[in-house]
Motif scaffolding. Structure first.
Motif, PDB file in Angstrom:
ATOM      1  N   LEU A 209      33.458  53.230  28.245  1.00  0.00           N
ATOM      2  CA  LEU A 209      33.890  52.716  29.548  1.00  0.00           C
ATOM      3  C   LEU A 209      34.877  51.581  29.297  1.00  0.00           C
ATOM      4  CD1 LEU A 209      33.682  52.553  32.632  1.00  0.00           C
ATOM      5  CD2 LEU A 209      31.705  51.032  32.349  1.00  0.00           C
ATOM      6  N   VAL A 211      37.202  48.864  31.024  1.00  0.00           N
ATOM      7  CA  VAL A 211      37.346  48.152  32.295  1.00  0.00           C
ATOM      8  C   VAL A 211      38.589  47.276  32.264  1.00  0.00           C
ATOM      9  CG1 VAL A 211      36.296  46.464  33.853  1.00  0.00           C
ATOM     10  CG2 VAL A 211      34.875  48.192  32.741  1.00  0.00           C
ATOM     11  N   LEU A 337      36.919  49.723  41.551  1.00  0.00           N
ATOM     12  CA  LEU A 337      35.470  49.780  41.706  1.00  0.00           C
ATOM     13  C   LEU A 337      34.960  49.419  43.094  1.00  0.00           C
ATOM     14  CD1 LEU A 337      32.585  50.040  40.648  1.00  0.00           C
ATOM     15  CD2 LEU A 337      32.782  47.730  39.712  1.00  0.00           C
ATOM     16  N   THR A 356      28.745  51.350  37.720  1.00  0.00           N
ATOM     17  CA  THR A 356      29.281  51.177  36.365  1.00  0.00           C
ATOM     18  C   THR A 356      28.396  51.879  35.334  1.00  0.00           C
ATOM     19  OG1 THR A 356      28.159  49.035  36.089  1.00  0.00           O
ATOM     20  CG2 THR A 356      30.407  49.015  36.941  1.00  0.00           C
ATOM     21  N   LYS A 360      29.602  54.961  32.917  1.00  0.00           N
ATOM     22  CA  LYS A 360      29.381  54.919  31.469  1.00  0.00           C
ATOM     23  C   LYS A 360      28.672  56.203  31.016  1.00  0.00           C
ATOM     24  CE  LYS A 360      28.501  53.567  27.242  1.00  0.00           C
ATOM     25  NZ  LYS A 360      29.520  53.612  26.190  1.00  0.00           N
ATOM     26  N   LEU A 372      38.165  52.034  34.362  1.00  0.00           N
ATOM     27  CA  LEU A 372      37.729  51.511  35.652  1.00  0.00           C
ATOM     28  C   LEU A 372      38.449  50.204  35.960  1.00  0.00           C
ATOM     29  CD1 LEU A 372      35.789  51.466  38.107  1.00  0.00           C
ATOM     30  CD2 LEU A 372      34.135  50.288  36.635  1.00  0.00           C
ATOM     31  N   THR A 374      38.916  46.820  38.275  1.00  0.00           N
ATOM     32  CA  THR A 374      38.059  45.985  39.100  1.00  0.00           C
ATOM     33  C   THR A 374      38.806  44.735  39.541  1.00  0.00           C
ATOM     34  OG1 THR A 374      35.951  44.769  39.163  1.00  0.00           O
ATOM     35  CG2 THR A 374      37.090  44.828  37.069  1.00  0.00           C
ATOM     36  N   THR A 396      29.989  42.289  40.287  1.00  0.00           N
ATOM     37  CA  THR A 396      29.736  43.280  39.237  1.00  0.00           C
ATOM     38  C   THR A 396      29.294  42.594  37.950  1.00  0.00           C
ATOM     39  OG1 THR A 396      32.112  43.206  38.810  1.00  0.00           O
ATOM     40  CG2 THR A 396      31.306  45.040  40.102  1.00  0.00           C
ATOM     41  N   ILE A 399      28.911  44.586  34.559  1.00  0.00           N
ATOM     42  CA  ILE A 399      30.040  45.180  33.846  1.00  0.00           C
ATOM     43  C   ILE A 399      30.023  44.821  32.371  1.00  0.00           C
ATOM     44  CG2 ILE A 399      32.524  44.847  33.497  1.00  0.00           C
ATOM     45  CD1 ILE A 399      33.025  45.410  36.312  1.00  0.00           C
ATOM     46  N   ASP A 402      27.656  47.092  30.547  1.00  0.00           N
ATOM     47  CA  ASP A 402      27.936  48.526  30.522  1.00  0.00           C
ATOM     48  C   ASP A 402      29.230  48.888  29.811  1.00  0.00           C
ATOM     49  OD1 ASP A 402      25.635  49.044  31.955  1.00  0.00           O
ATOM     50  OD2 ASP A 402      26.636  48.884  33.893  1.00  0.00           O
ATOM     51  N   CYS A 403      30.249  48.019  29.874  1.00  0.00           N
ATOM     52  CA  CYS A 403      31.557  48.420  29.351  1.00  0.00           C
ATOM     53  C   CYS A 403      31.624  48.299  27.826  1.00  0.00           C
ATOM     54  CB  CYS A 403      32.673  47.613  29.997  1.00  0.00           C
ATOM     55  SG  CYS A 403      32.755  45.895  29.476  1.00  0.00           S
ATOM     56  N   TRP A 406      36.752  45.478  27.717  1.00  0.00           N
ATOM     57  CA  TRP A 406      37.129  44.765  28.941  1.00  0.00           C
ATOM     58  C   TRP A 406      38.454  44.089  28.693  1.00  0.00           C
ATOM     59  CZ3 TRP A 406      38.777  40.399  31.258  1.00  0.00           C
ATOM     60  CH2 TRP A 406      38.590  40.270  32.639  1.00  0.00           C
TER      61      TRP A 406
END
Length: 471
Positions: A209, A211, A337, A356, A360, A372, A374, A396, A399, A402-403, A406
């Motif tokens: 993922l 972001v 998002l 999120t 993922k 994604l 945001t 969020t 994030i 999960d990511c 970034w």
């Protein structure tokens, strides 16, 4: 019994494969046949045991013949499950050569695929009949995953769930050999050379993922469309663009202008003026538009969905559909998002956190990269240093958990009219697979241009020697 009701199988083909392996296990044909099959590809339990033992002998660099195979099975007390010495001798005797072993292996594999499909369809039917507390929508989503499993199994022979170490090792070894032979088995590129260099040799690892966070007018959509174009044209893989903020026709114009590297005003000529009110060669640039559009269409790799306020389940269902249709997906790109419709939750951060996490999981399921976008909180603009951080993401907080990547986008020109309006910093704050850092680039007419990183860093340090930077 009607043939229609028989479980798909071909015991003669299975016997021919095993017999051929005992005769010429080291031949190129036999190695190819072995790579096509797994123990569960065989219908007969005895054949599963025999093939599994053959694979272990190969992994241990031992020969496969009647004697070594029998001794190995007996050492594990499974010789009787395999039919004993007499059955192994019969397999070897009744197979004159391994000349057609690849054809027989293909027959065995196709029968196994049919059995796997039947198994999944039966599970889908049982799920619809069951009263287990799941809603109908949840059941349909589970069935969609089953269909994705069927497609993956048909193309790769792999299935989900627990896998023995030898299977994981085989997959890993294939990938390693491919990298050593120069084959394309790395992750995906972004299309920005300096950013790809920062990401390292792994590039964007599949199943990740990615972001992108920024305040408005920083260039999120420009980066989003640039990555989609690169995926579709350079990586030659499907890029699925979910545009929640911009209509599909506007996205198309942005994509064409980016790829052609021209001013997007080319699409809005002033017919009352001889030069169409265009700052350049309008006809020449419009000719580029036609060429680029034809090239993009010919790839058949760009998909655009401008559904307003889509749910996570909508994006997942559409991505799975393209995976079934095309066999693979390179990137799923979502802009952005907080424009998605979230499920009801006690707090916004929990609702968007579920999205999120779902994206993922989608990246892992489809073996692709999910990009994604945001929006960031206004509070960052109260800081002296306005370069974004993952904690600036609006509603969020999950994030960061999960990511896998970034990246924040920062333009000094957004806050200072005297600054270079094109100058842009791509701030890779989180990278679970490698280094973090900053990449300098420029945005002109909706196109991202790479820069000489050393020269740009020196220029900015000279311009603001006392400014404290985050990197």
């Amino acid at each position: 019994m009607n043939d229609f009701n028989l479980i798909p199988q071909n015991l003669e083909a299975e016997q021919s494969v095993l017999g051929g392996l005992m005769l010429e296990a080291g031949s190129e044909r036999s190695q190819m046949a072995m790579s096509m099959l797994k123990p569960e590809s065989f219908f007969s339990r005895a054949h599963q045991v025999i093939f599994s033992e053959m694979r272990e002998l190969v992994a241990s660099q031992k020969p496969i013949d009647l004697i070594t195979l029998t001794e190995s099975l007996e050492a594990k007390s499974v010789a009787n499950q395999a039919g004993g010495f007499a059955y192994l001798a019969e397999l070897s005797k009744n197979t004159p050569s391994s000349a057609n072993i690849v054809h027989y292996a293909l027959v065995v594999r196709e029968k196994a695929m049919e059995r796997y499909g039947i198994e999944k369809l039966v599970s889908a039917t049982e799920l619809l009949y069951s009263r287990n507390g799941m809603t109908t929508t949840q059941k349909f989503e589970a069935i969609q995953i089953m269909f994705t499993d069927i497609t993956d199994h048909a193309k790769t022979g792999s299935r989900r769930g627990l896998r023995p170490l030898i299977e994981v090792t085989e997959s890993w070894t294939d990938g390693l050999e491919g990298r050593m032979n120069g084959e394309k088995v790395r992750g995906l590129t972004t299309g920005i050379g300096s950013l790809d260099d920062l990401l390292g040799v792994k590039r964007l690892v599949r199943g990740s993922l990615f972001v992108v966070g920024a305040r408005p007018k920083m260039g999120k959509t420009t980066l989003y469309s640039s990555m989609a174009i690169n995926c579709a044209t350079v990586e030659d893989e499907p890029a699925l663009m979910f545009s929640l903020e911009m209509p599909d026709e506007q996205i198309l114009e942005k994509i064409i202008a980016q790829k052609a590297r021209i001013n997007p005003n080319v699409f809005y000529p002033d017919m009352t003026k001889s030069d169409f009110g265009y700052p350049g060669d309008w006809q020449g640039d419009f000719n580029k538009v036609q060429g680029v559009l034809g090239a993009l269409i010919s790839t058949n790799n760009l998909y655009i969905d401008d559904t307003a306020g889509p749910t996570l389940s909508h994006i997942v269902a559409e991505a799975r559909r393209i995976k079934r249709l095309r066999g693979k997906v390179g990137m799923v790109l979502v802009d952005y998002l907080t424009l998605m419709t979230a499920e009801k939750a006690e707090r916004n951060d929990l609702a968007f956190g579920a999205i999120t996490k779902g994206l993922k999981n989608l990246a892992k399921e489809l073996d692709c990269v999910v990009v994604l976008l945001t929006q960031l909180n206004r509070d960052l603009e109260k800081r002296t240093n306005k370069r974004p951080l993952p904690s600036d993401s609006r509603d969020t907080g999950q994030i960061e958990q999960d990511c896998d990547y970034w990246i924040g986008i920062y333009r000094e020109g957004a806050y200072d009219e005297m600054a270079n309006q094109a100058g842009t910093e791509l701030l890779l704050r989180l990278n679970r697979h490698g280094n973090s850092g900053v990449v300098f680039c420029e945005q002109r007419c909706g196109v991202i241009y790479d820069c000489d990183q050393e020269a740009e860093a020196q220029k900015r340090e000279t311009a603001a020697p006392t400014q404290k930077r985050m990197f």
